[in-house]
Design a protein around this motif. Structure first.
Motif, short mmCIF file in Angstrom:
data_model
loop_
_atom_site.label_atom_id
_atom_site.label_comp_id
_atom_site.label_asym_id
_atom_site.label_seq_id
_atom_site.Cartn_x
_atom_site.Cartn_y
_atom_site.Cartn_z
N MET A 295 0.85 -1.18 0.00
CA MET A 295 0.00 0.00 0.00
C MET A 295 0.89 1.23 0.00
SD MET A 295 -3.12 -0.93 2.51
CE MET A 295 -3.01 -2.58 3.17
N SER A 296 0.37 2.29 -0.57
CA SER A 296 1.20 3.48 -0.70
C SER A 296 0.88 4.52 0.36
CB SER A 296 1.03 4.08 -2.10
OG SER A 296 -0.31 4.45 -2.30
N VAL A 297 1.90 5.28 0.71
CA VAL A 297 1.77 6.37 1.67
C VAL A 297 1.12 7.55 0.97
CG1 VAL A 297 3.06 8.00 3.09
CG2 VAL A 297 3.76 5.60 2.99
N VAL A 298 0.20 8.21 1.66
CA VAL A 298 -0.45 9.41 1.13
C VAL A 298 0.08 10.60 1.92
CG1 VAL A 298 -2.64 10.62 0.85
CG2 VAL A 298 -2.54 8.14 0.50
N GLU A 299 0.65 11.57 1.20
CA GLU A 299 1.09 12.82 1.82
C GLU A 299 0.47 13.97 1.05
OE1 GLU A 299 5.37 12.76 1.83
OE2 GLU A 299 5.39 11.84 3.82
N GLN A 300 -0.04 14.94 1.78
CA GLN A 300 -0.67 16.09 1.14
C GLN A 300 -0.40 17.32 1.97
OE1 GLN A 300 -4.78 15.51 -0.05
NE2 GLN A 300 -5.29 17.57 0.66
N TYR A 301 0.13 18.36 1.33
CA TYR A 301 0.29 19.64 2.01
C TYR A 301 -1.03 20.38 1.97
CZ TYR A 301 5.30 19.33 2.60
OH TYR A 301 6.55 18.95 3.00
N ALA A 302 -1.33 21.07 3.04
CA ALA A 302 -2.54 21.87 3.12
C ALA A 302 -2.19 23.21 3.75
CB ALA A 302 -3.58 21.15 3.97
N ARG A 303 -2.91 24.23 3.36
CA ARG A 303 -2.77 25.54 4.01
C ARG A 303 -3.82 25.59 5.10
NH1 ARG A 303 1.64 28.17 3.30
NH2 ARG A 303 0.66 30.17 3.54
N ALA A 304 -3.42 26.00 6.28
CA ALA A 304 -4.34 26.10 7.40
C ALA A 304 -4.10 27.41 8.12
CB ALA A 304 -4.13 24.92 8.34
N HIS A 305 -5.03 27.78 8.95
CA HIS A 305 -4.91 29.00 9.74
C HIS A 305 -4.89 28.66 11.21
CE1 HIS A 305 -5.39 31.90 6.47
NE2 HIS A 305 -6.15 30.97 5.94
N ILE A 306 -3.89 29.19 11.91
CA ILE A 306 -3.80 29.02 13.36
C ILE A 306 -4.75 30.04 13.99
CG2 ILE A 306 -2.30 29.25 15.36
CD1 ILE A 306 -1.51 26.88 13.75
N LEU A 307 -5.61 29.57 14.87
CA LEU A 307 -6.58 30.46 15.49
C LEU A 307 -6.19 30.86 16.90
CD1 LEU A 307 -9.87 28.73 14.32
CD2 LEU A 307 -8.61 30.60 13.25
N THR A 308 -5.14 30.26 17.46
CA THR A 308 -4.69 30.61 18.80
C THR A 308 -3.50 31.55 18.70
OG1 THR A 308 -3.47 28.53 18.79
CG2 THR A 308 -5.53 28.56 20.01
N ASP A 309 -3.57 32.67 19.38
CA ASP A 309 -2.52 33.70 19.29
C ASP A 309 -1.14 33.20 19.66
OD1 ASP A 309 -4.24 35.61 18.38
OD2 ASP A 309 -4.70 36.39 20.37
#
Length: 125
Positions: free
Chosen positions: A1-15
């Motif tokens: 089985m193959s490894v799945v890697e995906q970059y995502a953009r996210a927003h940090i909501l904690t200061d």
């Protein structure tokens, strides 16, 4: 089985965790699934705070992530819930505090779809 890697953009909501970035706190997050290691878990890696090297990783149930797209889910270190129609919030708890991260729902759906496809691949003999 193959490894799945995906970059995502996210927003940090904690200061406390917010990086000094010009784009309002958007950070690159690595989503990873390795069915050979644990077919029931996913990994989310956030960049380290400030100038510290490396990243912080959380491994948790793929089912928890799927459930959190529709309804609040989780207890303990990781909690996931929908935020409106197009976003999902993932809350990571450590002894040092809490990181609240917001993702686009479609990004997580695409990642989960890829994890299901990785599991469904036939094993070569």
């Amino acid at each position: 089985m193959s490894v799945v890697e995906q970059y995502a953009r996210a927003h940090i909501l904690t200061d406390a965790d917010r990086p000094d970035e010009a784009d309002g706190g958007a950070i690159p997050v690595m989503l990873r699934y390795d069915p050979d290691r644990d077919p029931r878990s996913v990994c989310v890696a956030l960049p380290a705070r400030g100038r510290a090297p490396g990243s912080r990783e959380w491994v948790f149930s793929r089912e928890l992530l799927e459930q959190g797209l529709r309804t609040p889910a989780g207890t303990g270190d990781v909690r996931v819930w929908p935020c409106g129609r197009v976003q999902v919030v993932v809350e990571f708890h450590t002894p040092q505090g809490c990181s609240v991260v917001q993702f686009e729902t479609r990004t997580l759906i695409r990642f989960l779809r890829r994890t299901r496809a990785a599991v469904a691949q036939p094993v070569a003999h």
